[in-house]
Design an enzyme around this catalytic site. Structure first.
Site, PDB file in Angstrom:
ATOM      1  N   ASP A   6     -13.608  -3.456  -1.668  1.00  9.19           N
ATOM      2  CA  ASP A   6     -13.493  -3.268  -0.217  1.00  9.19           C
ATOM      3  C   ASP A   6     -14.883  -3.471   0.371  1.00  9.19           C
ATOM      4  O   ASP A   6     -15.790  -2.679   0.107  1.00  9.19           O
ATOM      5  CB  ASP A   6     -12.973  -1.864   0.104  1.00  9.19           C
ATOM      6  N   ASP A  50       0.872  -1.174   0.000  1.00 12.20           N
ATOM      7  CA  ASP A  50       0.000   0.000   0.000  1.00 12.20           C
ATOM      8  C   ASP A  50       0.909   1.223   0.000  1.00 12.20           C
ATOM      9  O   ASP A  50       1.689   1.418   0.938  1.00 12.20           O
ATOM     10  CB  ASP A  50      -0.884   0.022   1.257  1.00 12.20           C
TER      11      ASP A  50
END
Length: 253
Positions: free
Chosen positions: A130, A11
């Site tokens: 998500d 990330d």
């Protein structure tokens, strides 16, 4: 039998690899190029590189960072974050990525999945989702904008639609489990794997060797993604693969 894949996730925020819990409280972990090289040498099957604030900040993925990473690693590289057009796909693939992950842009413009699959092939279109369990415990909602915005869409139904549009793979992140190291969300992963025929990458919550085994043994996941465990040196990719091999889970050593 197809081997199960172990995928470290980078990330990236402002050029640095970061990690948080439940999508917040991000901590700087280090240089993405060096970290990617490290995982390549460890035997990772792929690397996922997500520019996690690009969409929210309305900017494009850092192409030069993708180029530098692609030059140094020799395993498939999936890149996501801020990708919203066919030109973005083309630029990131040209920079050296093998697959492109789309999340918010696909929700807002589902046609992008079809167009990208048609132009570049389904194999390079990864739909990232998500998902967070609803308060009534009945199903999961899809979140966008880096987990900031609830769309109210049902996660399983959205993934089925993405598959029908040409997505070649799903990167499924449980927001409830993310960064907690309490284990993958077995219920969510199983529900999605049962609903689609494309590969599913389980993401969010891995905290131990047993968690890798459980997600492969109890769901139809094709790959398991992890970040914190690898970034902080608690486990290596080799450790995970040896553990799985010893328990008859097919992996590439």
């Amino acid at each position: 039998m197809l081997t199960k894949r172990i995928i470290p996730c980078l990330d990236v925020d402002m050029g640095k690899v970061v990690k948080g819990i439940n999508f917040v409280d991000l901590q700087d972990v280090g240089d993405p190029v060096k970290i990617a090289q490290h995982y390549d040498k460890q035997g990772a099957d792929e690397i996922v590189f997500l520019d996690i604030t690009a969409t929210h900040e309305k900017r494009k993925t850092i192409v030069n960072l993708v180029e530098k990473t692609a030059e140094k690693v020799f395993i498939p590289l999936t890149v996501g974050g801020g990708i919203s057009s066919l030109d973005d796909f083309k630029n990131i693939l040209r920079a050296g990525a093998d697959k492109i992950s789309v999340n918010s842009s696909a929700v807002k413009n589902p046609g992008l999945i079809y167009e990208a699959a048609d132009k570049f092939g389904s194999q390079c279109v990864v739909v990232a989702v998500d998902a967070k369990k609803r308060k009534n415990k009945k199903g999961w909602d899809v979140f966008v904008e880096g987990g900031r915005e609830n769309t109210g869409m049902d996660a399983v139904e959205w993934i089925k639609k993405a598959e029908s549009l040409g997505a070649g793979e799903v990167l499924l992140t449980s927001m409830d489990a993310d960064g907690t190291e309490g284990g993958y969300d077995i219920e969510l992963t199983r529900a999605v794997c049962s609903a689609v025929n494309i590969p599913v990458i389980a993401s969010g919550g891995c905290g131990s060797l047993k968690d890798f085994y459980r997600v492969f043994n109890e769901t139809g996941a094709d790959a398991a993604l992890a970040a914190s465990l690898f970034h902080y040196g608690e486990l290596t990719v080799c450790d995970v693969k040896q553990y799985l091999k010893d328990r008859d889970v097919p992996v590439r050593m």
